[in-house]
Design a protein around this motif. Structure first.
Motif, PDB file in Angstrom:
ATOM      1  N   ARG A  43       0.829  -1.203   0.000  1.00  0.00           N
ATOM      2  CA  ARG A  43       0.000   0.000   0.000  1.00  0.00           C
ATOM      3  C   ARG A  43       0.872   1.264   0.000  1.00  0.00           C
ATOM      4  NH1 ARG A  43      -5.615  -1.127   1.984  1.00  0.00           N
ATOM      5  NH2 ARG A  43      -5.670   1.116   2.190  1.00  0.00           N
ATOM      6  N   SER A  44       2.054   1.144  -0.588  1.00  0.00           N
ATOM      7  CA  SER A  44       2.968   2.283  -0.681  1.00  0.00           C
ATOM      8  C   SER A  44       2.434   3.294  -1.692  1.00  0.00           C
ATOM      9  CB  SER A  44       4.352   1.813  -1.116  1.00  0.00           C
ATOM     10  OG  SER A  44       4.305   1.332  -2.441  1.00  0.00           O
ATOM     11  N   LEU A  45       3.035   4.482  -1.709  1.00  0.00           N
ATOM     12  CA  LEU A  45       2.608   5.506  -2.659  1.00  0.00           C
ATOM     13  C   LEU A  45       2.791   5.042  -4.101  1.00  0.00           C
ATOM     14  CD1 LEU A  45       3.870   8.799  -0.994  1.00  0.00           C
ATOM     15  CD2 LEU A  45       1.513   8.026  -1.270  1.00  0.00           C
ATOM     16  N   LYS A  46       3.862   4.310  -4.353  1.00  0.00           N
ATOM     17  CA  LYS A  46       4.094   3.820  -5.712  1.00  0.00           C
ATOM     18  C   LYS A  46       2.991   2.850  -6.129  1.00  0.00           C
ATOM     19  CE  LYS A  46       7.421   3.209  -9.038  1.00  0.00           C
ATOM     20  NZ  LYS A  46       8.583   3.940  -9.420  1.00  0.00           N
ATOM     21  N   GLN A  47       2.583   1.977  -5.215  1.00  0.00           N
ATOM     22  CA  GLN A  47       1.513   1.033  -5.518  1.00  0.00           C
ATOM     23  C   GLN A  47       0.163   1.745  -5.671  1.00  0.00           C
ATOM     24  OE1 GLN A  47       1.821  -2.107  -6.376  1.00  0.00           O
ATOM     25  NE2 GLN A  47       4.021  -1.898  -6.129  1.00  0.00           N
ATOM     26  N   VAL A  48      -0.080   2.749  -4.857  1.00  0.00           N
ATOM     27  CA  VAL A  48      -1.316   3.532  -4.983  1.00  0.00           C
ATOM     28  C   VAL A  48      -1.353   4.200  -6.350  1.00  0.00           C
ATOM     29  CG1 VAL A  48      -2.574   5.547  -4.118  1.00  0.00           C
ATOM     30  CG2 VAL A  48      -1.599   3.904  -2.505  1.00  0.00           C
ATOM     31  N   TRP A  49      -0.208   4.771  -6.751  1.00  0.00           N
ATOM     32  CA  TRP A  49      -0.136   5.393  -8.075  1.00  0.00           C
ATOM     33  C   TRP A  49      -0.383   4.350  -9.166  1.00  0.00           C
ATOM     34  CZ3 TRP A  49       3.664   4.122 -11.737  1.00  0.00           C
ATOM     35  CH2 TRP A  49       3.551   4.822 -12.933  1.00  0.00           C
ATOM     36  N   ARG A  50       0.293   3.203  -9.055  1.00  0.00           N
ATOM     37  CA  ARG A  50       0.215   2.174 -10.093  1.00  0.00           C
ATOM     38  C   ARG A  50      -1.203   1.605 -10.227  1.00  0.00           C
ATOM     39  NH1 ARG A  50       4.610  -1.471  -8.937  1.00  0.00           N
ATOM     40  NH2 ARG A  50       5.859  -0.060 -10.179  1.00  0.00           N
ATOM     41  N   ARG A  51      -1.872   1.348  -9.107  1.00  0.00           N
ATOM     42  CA  ARG A  51      -3.179   0.694  -9.141  1.00  0.00           C
ATOM     43  C   ARG A  51      -4.352   1.647  -9.354  1.00  0.00           C
ATOM     44  NH1 ARG A  51      -1.902  -2.765  -3.967  1.00  0.00           N
ATOM     45  NH2 ARG A  51      -0.596  -4.357  -4.909  1.00  0.00           N
ATOM     46  N   TYR A  52      -4.253   2.857  -8.812  1.00  0.00           N
ATOM     47  CA  TYR A  52      -5.412   3.748  -8.806  1.00  0.00           C
ATOM     48  C   TYR A  52      -5.194   5.057  -9.581  1.00  0.00           C
ATOM     49  CZ  TYR A  52      -6.497   0.585  -4.985  1.00  0.00           C
ATOM     50  OH  TYR A  52      -6.723  -0.534  -4.239  1.00  0.00           O
ATOM     51  N   ALA A  53      -4.132   5.779  -9.263  1.00  0.00           N
ATOM     52  CA  ALA A  53      -3.959   7.121  -9.839  1.00  0.00           C
ATOM     53  C   ALA A  53      -3.625   7.083 -11.331  1.00  0.00           C
ATOM     54  CB  ALA A  53      -2.881   7.884  -9.083  1.00  0.00           C
ATOM     55  N   GLN A  54      -2.694   6.250 -11.730  1.00  0.00           N
ATOM     56  CA  GLN A  54      -2.282   6.228 -13.128  1.00  0.00           C
ATOM     57  C   GLN A  54      -3.421   5.800 -14.061  1.00  0.00           C
ATOM     58  OE1 GLN A  54      -1.436   3.810 -15.603  1.00  0.00           O
ATOM     59  NE2 GLN A  54      -0.622   5.411 -16.914  1.00  0.00           N
ATOM     60  N   PRO A  55      -4.134   4.730 -13.762  1.00  0.00           N
ATOM     61  CA  PRO A  55      -5.242   4.371 -14.663  1.00  0.00           C
ATOM     62  C   PRO A  55      -6.379   5.399 -14.663  1.00  0.00           C
ATOM     63  CG  PRO A  55      -4.658   2.503 -13.273  1.00  0.00           C
ATOM     64  CD  PRO A  55      -3.912   3.688 -12.749  1.00  0.00           C
ATOM     65  N   GLU A  56      -6.687   5.968 -13.504  1.00  0.00           N
ATOM     66  CA  GLU A  56      -7.822   6.887 -13.414  1.00  0.00           C
ATOM     67  C   GLU A  56      -7.476   8.291 -13.904  1.00  0.00           C
ATOM     68  OE1 GLU A  56     -10.454   8.910  -9.911  1.00  0.00           O
ATOM     69  OE2 GLU A  56      -9.966   6.794  -9.700  1.00  0.00           O
ATOM     70  N   LEU A  57      -6.305   8.789 -13.499  1.00  0.00           N
ATOM     71  CA  LEU A  57      -5.946  10.176 -13.806  1.00  0.00           C
ATOM     72  C   LEU A  57      -4.993  10.303 -14.986  1.00  0.00           C
ATOM     73  CD1 LEU A  57      -5.365  11.329 -10.125  1.00  0.00           C
ATOM     74  CD2 LEU A  57      -7.422  11.628 -11.497  1.00  0.00           C
ATOM     75  N   GLY A  58      -4.283   9.238 -15.316  1.00  0.00           N
ATOM     76  CA  GLY A  58      -3.354   9.278 -16.432  1.00  0.00           C
ATOM     77  C   GLY A  58      -2.144  10.171 -16.191  1.00  0.00           C
ATOM     78  N   ILE A  59      -1.655  10.199 -14.962  1.00  0.00           N
ATOM     79  CA  ILE A  59      -0.499  11.033 -14.625  1.00  0.00           C
ATOM     80  C   ILE A  59       0.694  10.151 -14.291  1.00  0.00           C
ATOM     81  CG2 ILE A  59      -1.849  13.004 -13.822  1.00  0.00           C
ATOM     82  CD1 ILE A  59      -1.453  12.038 -10.955  1.00  0.00           C
ATOM     83  N   CYS A  60       1.900  10.695 -14.461  1.00  0.00           N
ATOM     84  CA  CYS A  60       3.098   9.931 -14.136  1.00  0.00           C
ATOM     85  C   CYS A  60       3.339   9.973 -12.621  1.00  0.00           C
ATOM     86  CB  CYS A  60       4.306  10.466 -14.904  1.00  0.00           C
ATOM     87  SG  CYS A  60       4.912  12.050 -14.343  1.00  0.00           S
ATOM     88  N   TYR A  61       4.254   9.127 -12.173  1.00  0.00           N
ATOM     89  CA  TYR A  61       4.532   8.996 -10.739  1.00  0.00           C
ATOM     90  C   TYR A  61       5.054  10.300 -10.141  1.00  0.00           C
ATOM     91  CZ  TYR A  61       6.465   7.128  -6.397  1.00  0.00           C
ATOM     92  OH  TYR A  61       6.758   6.895  -5.083  1.00  0.00           O
ATOM     93  N   HIS A  62       5.924  10.992 -10.859  1.00  0.00           N
ATOM     94  CA  HIS A  62       6.490  12.232 -10.330  1.00  0.00           C
ATOM     95  C   HIS A  62       5.433  13.336 -10.214  1.00  0.00           C
ATOM     96  CE1 HIS A  62      10.512  10.642 -10.249  1.00  0.00           C
ATOM     97  NE2 HIS A  62      10.305  10.139 -11.461  1.00  0.00           N
ATOM     98  N   THR A  63       4.517  13.357 -11.123  1.00  0.00           N
ATOM     99  CA  THR A  63       3.407  14.311 -11.035  1.00  0.00           C
ATOM    100  C   THR A  63       2.534  13.973  -9.834  1.00  0.00           C
ATOM    101  OG1 THR A  63       3.422  14.618 -13.424  1.00  0.00           O
ATOM    102  CG2 THR A  63       1.424  15.277 -12.258  1.00  0.00           C
ATOM    103  N   PHE A  64       2.280  12.696  -9.617  1.00  0.00           N
ATOM    104  CA  PHE A  64       1.502  12.251  -8.461  1.00  0.00           C
ATOM    105  C   PHE A  64       2.152  12.716  -7.170  1.00  0.00           C
ATOM    106  CE2 PHE A  64       0.607   8.685  -5.406  1.00  0.00           C
ATOM    107  CZ  PHE A  64      -0.739   8.933  -5.231  1.00  0.00           C
TER     108      PHE A  64
END
Length: 57
Positions: free
Chosen positions: A28-49
């Motif tokens: 449940r790290s930030l990278k995993q949150v980005w990979r599972r939820y933010a990137q597919p939904e928002l379409g943003i890169c990890y650094h932007t997140f």
């Protein structure tokens, strides 16, 4: 001044992090949150997140 769409993406990114992030838990790290939820939904890169989390505005 930021556009409305950017502000909405920032707010959604912060909400996803608060909902799914758990400190000390690698699944449940930030990278995993980005990979599972933010990137597919928002379409943003990890650094932007991460930048959105630093300055949620």
């Amino acid at each position: 001044m930021l556009q409305q769409s950017t502000l909405l993406r920032k707010r959604r990114a912060v909400a996803l992090a608060h909902l799914h992030h758990e400190r000390g838990n690698q699944s449940r790290s930030l990278k995993q949150v980005w990979r599972r939820y933010a990137q597919p939904e928002l379409g943003i890169c990890y650094h932007t997140f991460l930048r959105y989390l630093k300055d949620p505005s």
